[in-house]
Design a protein around this motif. Structure first.
Motif, PDB file in Angstrom:
ATOM      1  N   THR A  18       0.860  -1.172   0.000  1.00 10.84           N
ATOM      2  CA  THR A  18       0.000   0.000   0.000  1.00 10.84           C
ATOM      3  C   THR A  18       0.898   1.224   0.000  1.00 10.84           C
ATOM      4  OG1 THR A  18      -1.647  -1.197   1.289  1.00 10.84           O
ATOM      5  CG2 THR A  18      -1.858   1.210   1.216  1.00 10.84           C
ATOM      6  N   ASP A  31       1.091   5.432   0.005  1.00 15.95           N
ATOM      7  CA  ASP A  31       0.420   6.720   0.206  1.00 15.95           C
ATOM      8  C   ASP A  31       0.974   7.690  -0.841  1.00 15.95           C
ATOM      9  OD1 ASP A  31      -0.399   9.243   0.905  1.00 15.95           O
ATOM     10  OD2 ASP A  31       0.169   9.080   3.021  1.00 15.95           O
ATOM     11  N   ASP A  55       0.391  10.669  -1.584  1.00 13.25           N
ATOM     12  CA  ASP A  55       0.711  12.039  -1.156  1.00 13.25           C
ATOM     13  C   ASP A  55       1.995  12.098  -0.332  1.00 13.25           C
ATOM     14  OD1 ASP A  55      -1.516  13.190  -2.374  1.00 13.25           O
ATOM     15  OD2 ASP A  55      -2.801  12.684  -0.665  1.00 13.25           O
ATOM     16  N   ALA A  56       2.434  10.947   0.165  1.00 13.37           N
ATOM     17  CA  ALA A  56       3.656  10.923   0.980  1.00 13.37           C
ATOM     18  C   ALA A  56       4.916  10.841   0.130  1.00 13.37           C
ATOM     19  CB  ALA A  56       3.613   9.733   1.938  1.00 13.37           C
ATOM     20  N   GLY A  83       4.871   3.969   2.584  1.00 14.07           N
ATOM     21  CA  GLY A  83       3.841   2.934   2.619  1.00 14.07           C
ATOM     22  C   GLY A  83       4.310   1.706   3.351  1.00 14.07           C
ATOM     23  N   VAL A 121      -3.316   4.878  -1.876  1.00 11.17           N
ATOM     24  CA  VAL A 121      -4.238   5.679  -1.059  1.00 11.17           C
ATOM     25  C   VAL A 121      -3.699   7.104  -1.003  1.00 11.17           C
ATOM     26  CG1 VAL A 121      -5.011   3.735   0.366  1.00 11.17           C
ATOM     27  CG2 VAL A 121      -3.035   5.085   1.097  1.00 11.17           C
ATOM     28  N   ASP A 122      -4.589   8.049  -0.686  1.00 10.52           N
ATOM     29  CA  ASP A 122      -4.125   9.424  -0.493  1.00 10.52           C
ATOM     30  C   ASP A 122      -4.000   9.706   1.003  1.00 10.52           C
ATOM     31  OD1 ASP A 122      -6.673   9.895   0.431  1.00 10.52           O
ATOM     32  OD2 ASP A 122      -7.349  10.946  -1.386  1.00 10.52           O
ATOM     33  N   ASP A 123      -3.640  10.938   1.334  1.00  8.51           N
ATOM     34  CA  ASP A 123      -3.423  11.320   2.732  1.00  8.51           C
ATOM     35  C   ASP A 123      -4.646  11.059   3.600  1.00  8.51           C
ATOM     36  OD1 ASP A 123      -0.865  12.024   3.064  1.00  8.51           O
ATOM     37  OD2 ASP A 123      -1.151  14.185   2.760  1.00  8.51           O
ATOM     38  N   GLY A 169      -6.591   8.604   3.267  1.00  9.12           N
ATOM     39  CA  GLY A 169      -6.847   7.168   3.336  1.00  9.12           C
ATOM     40  C   GLY A 169      -7.792   6.661   2.254  1.00  9.12           C
ATOM     41  N   ASN A 174      -8.920   5.458  -1.516  1.00  7.26           N
ATOM     42  CA  ASN A 174      -8.247   4.753  -2.611  1.00  7.26           C
ATOM     43  C   ASN A 174      -8.037   5.665  -3.799  1.00  7.26           C
ATOM     44  OD1 ASN A 174      -8.052   2.262  -1.321  1.00  7.26           O
ATOM     45  ND2 ASN A 174     -10.197   1.837  -1.762  1.00  7.26           N
TER      46      ASN A 174
END
Ligand code: ADP
Ligand code: MG
Length: 319
Positions: free
Chosen positions: A229, A231, A233-234, A289, A300-302, A304, A306
């Motif tokens: 998974t 993220d 945006d991270a 992730g 996923v985005d910040d 959470g 999808n």
């Protein structure tokens, strides 16, 4: 009269070697890894029009040709030792060769990596380097070691090289210093050699990002038999990229390519050790992730939510 093949080799590519027993000039070069070490070997070819634009400065091209190879050693946790250079040149252009050799050998010297041989021929501009590194037996970082529950990290920032490419393509526009910054990332990537070495025994898997984060990560997942998974945006990006529309930020960071950062996994209890390795190597690493037991890649985005995976990585035969 232009220089001949052997004069050209003598003038630009023959240097004293110290680690190797024998360098350029004979039928073979001779060198041995340190006792207790395994050789790590990798080749990467750069073809004009495919891997670089004709507008690139020769010095930067020399740098990049070796950098992409050193990046493979970094991804294995191997320390550079030596390399060979196979060159096809359309003509003997001494100004080009001088710049190319300068960029190439400056990076080689910075990593203690000796030019020990190669081949030179006439033809469309093509540069193939084979690099040799060493790593203690059994400690090479592999794509196959990621474990469910591991944290997923990336070094540096992603996406600038793709952003620069889009400016060259005319899709996006950037002014002066912003363009210079991303162009530098595209033309003169920094191989994360010190980080790779510092991650021996810490990272469970690693790969360098050459074709795009998601595509390269997929190689790790497949070989490790796990999923992940991420993220989106991270995923770290430069201030220049952050000023672009979100859709471009995501395309460039997730599927950009030509980043030459390391993507790696480590058990959560190793988080402090990962941070210490990053400090030692003087490079930023960011957790983006985690590794899952279930196969497949989830974005996923910040918040959470999808994010659909519509980001295709680079493939030379399906580009
Ligand atoms: P051979 O005919 O045995 O292949 P070459 O005449 O091609 O040898 O090369 C002569 C020497 O120069 C060899 O030691 C080779 O490794 C080296 N060499 C050739 N091209 C390059 C290059 N571009 N960079 C570094 N060394 C080179
Ligand atoms: Mg030859």
């Amino acid at each position: 009269m232009p220089l001949g093949e052997f004069d050209l080799i003598a003038k630009f590519f023959t240097r004293r070697v110290t680690r190797a027993a024998l360098g350029v000039g004979d039928d073979c070069a001779l060198f041995a890894p340190t006792i207790g070490m395994q050789l790590a070997v990798s080749s990467d070819m750069l073809v004009e029009g495919r891997h670089f634009l004709p507008t690139v400065a020769p010095q930067r091209l020399g740098h990049k040709a070796l950098a992409v190879n050193l990046s493979d050693l970094a991804a294995c946790g191997a320390a550079p030792m030596a390399f060979t250079l196979a060159l096809a040149l359309p003509r003997v252009d001494e100004a080009f060769l001088a710049g190319f050799a300068q960029g190439l050998l400056a990076l080689a010297d910075a990593h203690g990596c000796e030019l020990i041989g190669g081949d030179t021929t006439q033809g469309p501009l093509n540069i193939c380097i084979t690099v040799f590194g060493e790593v203690p037996v059994g400690t090479a970082l592999l794509r196959s070691g990621a474990q469910a529950g591991d944290d997923l990290y990336v070094s540096g920032t992603l996406g600038d090289a793709r952003l620069a490419l889009e400016v060259f393509r005319g899709t996006l526009a950037l002014e002066g210093t912003a363009f210079d910054a991303v162009r530098g990332a595209m033309e003169q990537p920094t191989p994360r050699v010190a980080l790779g070495v510092a991650l021996r025994g810490v990272a469970t898997s690693a790969i360098d990002v050459s074709d795009g984060l998601l595509g390269d990560l997929a190689h790790v997942l497949r070989r490790s038999g796990v999923g992940a998974t991420v993220d989106v945006d991270a995923v770290p990006r430069s201030a220049v990229l952050r000023a672009q529309p979100l859709v471009w930020q995501r395309t460039c960071t997730l599927a950009g390519g030509d980043d030459y950062e390391l993507v790696f996994t480590a058990a959560p209890h190793q988080a402090d050790t990962v941070a210490a390795a990053a400090r030692l190597a003087q490079v930023h690493v960011t957790r983006i992730g985690r590794i899952d037991a279930a196969a497949g890649l989830r974005l996923v985005d910040d918040a959470g939510c999808n994010v659909p995976n519509t980001f295709a990585s680079f493939d030379h035969f399906n580009a």
